[in-house]
Design an enzyme around this catalytic site. Structure first.
Site, short mmCIF file in Angstrom:
data_model
loop_
_atom_site.label_atom_id
_atom_site.label_comp_id
_atom_site.label_asym_id
_atom_site.label_seq_id
_atom_site.Cartn_x
_atom_site.Cartn_y
_atom_site.Cartn_z
N GLN A 78 -8.21 -5.12 -1.92
CA GLN A 78 -7.15 -5.62 -2.94
C GLN A 78 -6.09 -4.94 -3.18
OE1 GLN A 78 -6.31 -8.66 -6.62
NE2 GLN A 78 -8.37 -8.43 -5.83
N LEU A 112 -7.17 1.00 15.27
CA LEU A 112 -7.24 2.37 15.69
C LEU A 112 -8.29 3.28 14.95
CD1 LEU A 112 -5.42 4.57 17.03
CD2 LEU A 112 -4.40 5.06 14.72
N PHE A 148 -8.52 4.34 0.18
CA PHE A 148 -9.96 4.79 0.52
C PHE A 148 -10.55 5.37 -0.38
CE2 PHE A 148 -7.80 5.29 5.08
CZ PHE A 148 -8.45 4.10 5.54
N ARG A 187 -11.02 13.79 5.02
CA ARG A 187 -12.34 13.69 5.88
C ARG A 187 -11.67 13.45 7.17
NH1 ARG A 187 -14.82 12.32 1.20
NH2 ARG A 187 -14.96 10.10 1.80
N LYS A 238 -16.31 5.85 -6.41
CA LYS A 238 -15.68 4.36 -5.92
C LYS A 238 -15.54 3.33 -7.01
CE LYS A 238 -17.49 4.90 -1.40
NZ LYS A 238 -18.08 4.29 -0.11
N TYR A 287 -14.16 -0.55 -8.05
CA TYR A 287 -13.61 -1.91 -7.91
C TYR A 287 -13.12 -2.67 -9.06
CZ TYR A 287 -15.93 -2.20 -3.22
OH TYR A 287 -16.19 -2.08 -1.93
N GLU A 288 -12.36 -3.61 -9.06
CA GLU A 288 -11.79 -4.52 -9.95
C GLU A 288 -12.28 -4.29 -11.27
OE1 GLU A 288 -8.67 -6.39 -10.09
OE2 GLU A 288 -9.28 -6.16 -12.31
N ASP A 332 -6.95 -4.29 -9.46
CA ASP A 332 -6.56 -4.14 -8.18
C ASP A 332 -5.04 -4.38 -7.94
OD1 ASP A 332 -8.74 -3.41 -7.20
OD2 ASP A 332 -9.52 -5.37 -6.75
N GLY A 381 0.82 -10.11 -30.27
CA GLY A 381 1.96 -9.77 -30.90
C GLY A 381 2.20 -9.73 -32.19
N GLY A 382 3.21 -9.77 -32.96
CA GLY A 382 3.39 -9.74 -34.50
C GLY A 382 3.27 -11.25 -34.92
N GLN A 383 3.14 -12.15 -33.91
CA GLN A 383 2.94 -13.65 -34.54
C GLN A 383 1.79 -14.15 -34.26
OE1 GLN A 383 5.97 -14.73 -35.72
NE2 GLN A 383 7.39 -13.14 -35.08
N1 CAO Z 1 -11.00 4.49 11.62
C1 CAO Z 1 -12.07 5.30 11.26
N2 CAO Z 1 -12.69 5.34 10.22
C2 CAO Z 1 -12.09 4.55 9.48
C3 CAO Z 1 -11.17 3.84 9.54
C4 CAO Z 1 -10.41 3.94 10.72
N3 CAO Z 1 -9.33 3.05 11.14
N4 CAO Z 1 -10.74 3.19 8.22
C5 CAO Z 1 -11.83 3.33 7.53
N5 CAO Z 1 -12.61 4.38 8.09
C6 CAO Z 1 -13.72 5.03 7.40
C7 CAO Z 1 -13.31 6.05 5.98
O1 CAO Z 1 -12.62 7.07 6.57
C8 CAO Z 1 -14.44 6.11 5.52
O2 CAO Z 1 -15.26 7.10 6.07
P1 CAO Z 1 -15.95 8.44 5.38
O3 CAO Z 1 -16.90 7.64 4.13
O4 CAO Z 1 -16.83 9.05 6.58
O5 CAO Z 1 -14.91 9.31 4.75
C9 CAO Z 1 -15.45 4.86 5.62
O6 CAO Z 1 -14.62 4.12 6.49
C10 CAO Z 1 -15.42 3.96 4.57
O7 CAO Z 1 -14.29 3.99 3.62
P2 CAO Z 1 -14.30 3.82 2.10
O8 CAO Z 1 -15.48 4.62 1.56
O9 CAO Z 1 -12.90 3.53 1.39
O10 CAO Z 1 -14.90 2.12 2.01
P3 CAO Z 1 -15.92 1.41 1.22
O11 CAO Z 1 -16.08 0.31 1.49
O12 CAO Z 1 -17.16 2.14 1.15
O13 CAO Z 1 -15.41 1.78 -0.36
C11 CAO Z 1 -13.71 1.11 -1.87
C12 CAO Z 1 -14.49 0.63 -0.83
C13 CAO Z 1 -12.75 0.14 -2.47
C14 CAO Z 1 -14.79 1.13 -3.11
C15 CAO Z 1 -13.40 2.61 -1.98
O14 CAO Z 1 -12.44 2.55 -0.97
C16 CAO Z 1 -12.60 3.07 -3.15
O15 CAO Z 1 -12.94 3.25 -4.24
N6 CAO Z 1 -11.08 2.99 -3.13
C17 CAO Z 1 -10.22 3.39 -4.29
C18 CAO Z 1 -10.07 2.67 -4.98
C19 CAO Z 1 -9.65 1.04 -4.89
O16 CAO Z 1 -8.55 0.85 -4.30
N7 CAO Z 1 -10.46 0.05 -5.23
C20 CAO Z 1 -10.20 -1.17 -5.05
C21 CAO Z 1 -10.88 -2.00 -4.00
S1 CAO Z 1 -10.42 -3.58 -4.37
O17 CAO Z 1 -11.52 -4.14 -5.62
#
Ligand code: CAO
Length: 414
Positions: free
Chosen positions: A16, A71, A96, A103, A135, A137-138, A167, A245-247
């Protein structure tokens, strides 16, 4: 012409926070190329599905006005294509997990070498510090940024809000960072790194609660529901529905509240409109009463005041209350349900709620661009199917020939 016409975004975002940002840039006219992992794509395509095998509303409502290509950026030929995309794009956006792009072999140093004009924008859960590798999430961001500790009621647990301040809020911050960096690039010719941490974004939106933390040192927070009893701890407490706010303000029940969970209205007893409010609810006696006259006289009686207001609002629908109080300049607003918002004609007319056609799901409702530019009109287009534009982008943006495209396809790079 659209404001960001000619700007090409290499959109590596998912879920998101990042997609909110690139969708905004798309609405302002940028060419957004969403790069997705072959096979699955953005995980949200398959999350919370309401129709089998059809892109979810989670995905379709966050990825308007984009093109999609698949890709594998970990594949050798995929990396070659990715490098070419970096060369030709103005902005790379990603959210990511920390270190994922490094990586893949694409550090900020390497990206800059490939294209010194590129802006590299990221969302992460935390900025530099003890949690930078986590990592997020929201709801985690709402907790770590101060939202949850200050939301809810004094006798209840910390509470997260329905508004996606972690998010979508951080996506908005990032979009501003990107256009600011593009503006600076006009003068310097150089790209730069733009980073937004979700914790920082939420804390920014909770600015007034950090204000209250500092006020607390100098005495009780008189507009908080805790005030009359005077019980405050060391940190800004949860203030229920009290006005920030102040109200003084509060949510009060309206006619039908027994059966309708949203038959409520928020009323602010603003000092300037107090006399009109008192008259409207039949409490003219407050106007000259020394115990009620001044805002400071009322601070220890806010509960009583809103109980009296509620006795009156309970006799009217929330819209009838609006009709009476608005002409009196009493700030107020009905609690609107998602159903009411989705059916509201003025939001349809302004393009804030739009109906979008999708080839596999049919028509669905979405939230259009909430920022209106007089010289850059927004047309909301549907989200792309996974890899819908892969060939088109490879041919028209990167000028690859059919043989190269076929070999990339057959060896798994696309
Ligand atoms: N080709 C090849 N590999 C790809 C790819 C592509 N097109 N797109 C993604 N990948 C790979 C990534 O390189 C990663 O690999 P490694 O673990 O080997 O580095 C893997 O897919 C998973 O990516 P990720 O770790 O970002 O995904 P996740 O589902 O495990 O985690 C999230 C998701 C959101 C927790 C994490 O991305 C994060 O913390 N992001 C930053 C904060 C953020 O934006 N959070 C909001 C999310 S919305 O609530």
């Amino acid at each position: 012409m659209k404001a960001l016409e000619g700007i090409r975004i290499l959109d590596m975002t998912h879920v998101q926070s990042g997609p909110t940002c690139t969708q905004l840039l798309g609405w302002f006219g940028a060419d957004v190329i969403k790069v997705e992992r072959p096979g699955t794509g953005d995980a949200t395509r398959g999350q919370l599905r309401d129709i089998p095998d059809v892109d979810s509303l989670y995905f379709t409502m966050l990825n308007h006005n984009k093109r999609s290509m698949t890709l594998n950026t970990k594949h050798e030929q995929g990396q070659d294509i990715f490098t070419r995309l970096i060369k030709t794009c103005d902005v790379l956006v990603e959210n990511f997990a920390p270190g994922a792009l490094d990586r893949m072999g694409f550090s900020w140093d390497r990206i800059q070498q490939i294209n010194p004009r590129i802006i590299y924008a990221s969302v992460k859960g935390f900025g530099p510090g003890p949690y930078e590798d986590c990592k997020v999430y929201e709801n985690i961001a709402q907790c770590t940024g101060g939202g949850a500790s200050t939301t809810g009621f004094d006798d209840g647990p910390p509470t997260v809000t329905g508004a996606q301040i972690g998010d979508s809020g951080t996506g908005l911050h990032l979009a501003l960072g990107i256009v600011t960096a593009l503006f600076q690039r006009e003068k310097t010719g150089r790209g730069q790194r733009v980073e937004c941490a979700m914790q920082d974004g939420v804390l920014n939106l909770c600015r007034v609660k950090l204000r209250d933390q500092q006020r607390l040192v100098h005495g009780p927070l008189t507009e908080y529901p805790q005030y009359p009893a005077g019980i405050f701890g060391e940190a800004t407490p949860r203030s229920g529905n009290a006005s920030g706010g102040g109200q003084p303000g509060s949510v009060v029940k309206c006619k039908g509240w027994e059966g309708d969970p949203n038959a409520y209205i928020y009323v602010i007893a603003q000092a300037a409109a107090f006399n009109g409010l008192a008259r409207a609810i039949g409490r003219e006696d407050w106007i000259d009463d020394p115990g009620w006259k001044k805002p400071s006289d009322r601070l220890d009686k806010l509960d009583e005041m809103f109980n009296e207001i509620e006795k009156w609002t309970k006799t009217k629908s929330k819209f009838e209350v609006m009709e009476v109080l608005n002409p009196l300049n009493v700030p107020c607003g009905p609690v609107l349900s998602m159903k009411e918002l989705s059916e509201e004609p003025s939001l349809r007319a302004s393009g804030t709620v739009v109906e979008v056609e999708h080839p596999t799901r049919g028509s669905y409702l979405s939230v259009g661009c909430p920022v209106k530019l007089s010289d850059s009109p927004v047309e909301v287009t549907r989200s792309p199917l996974l890899g819908e534009h892969t060939e088109d982008i490879l041919k028209t943006v990167l000028c690859l020939d059919q043989t190269t495209i076929e070999s990339a396809k057959s060896n798994g790079a696309l």
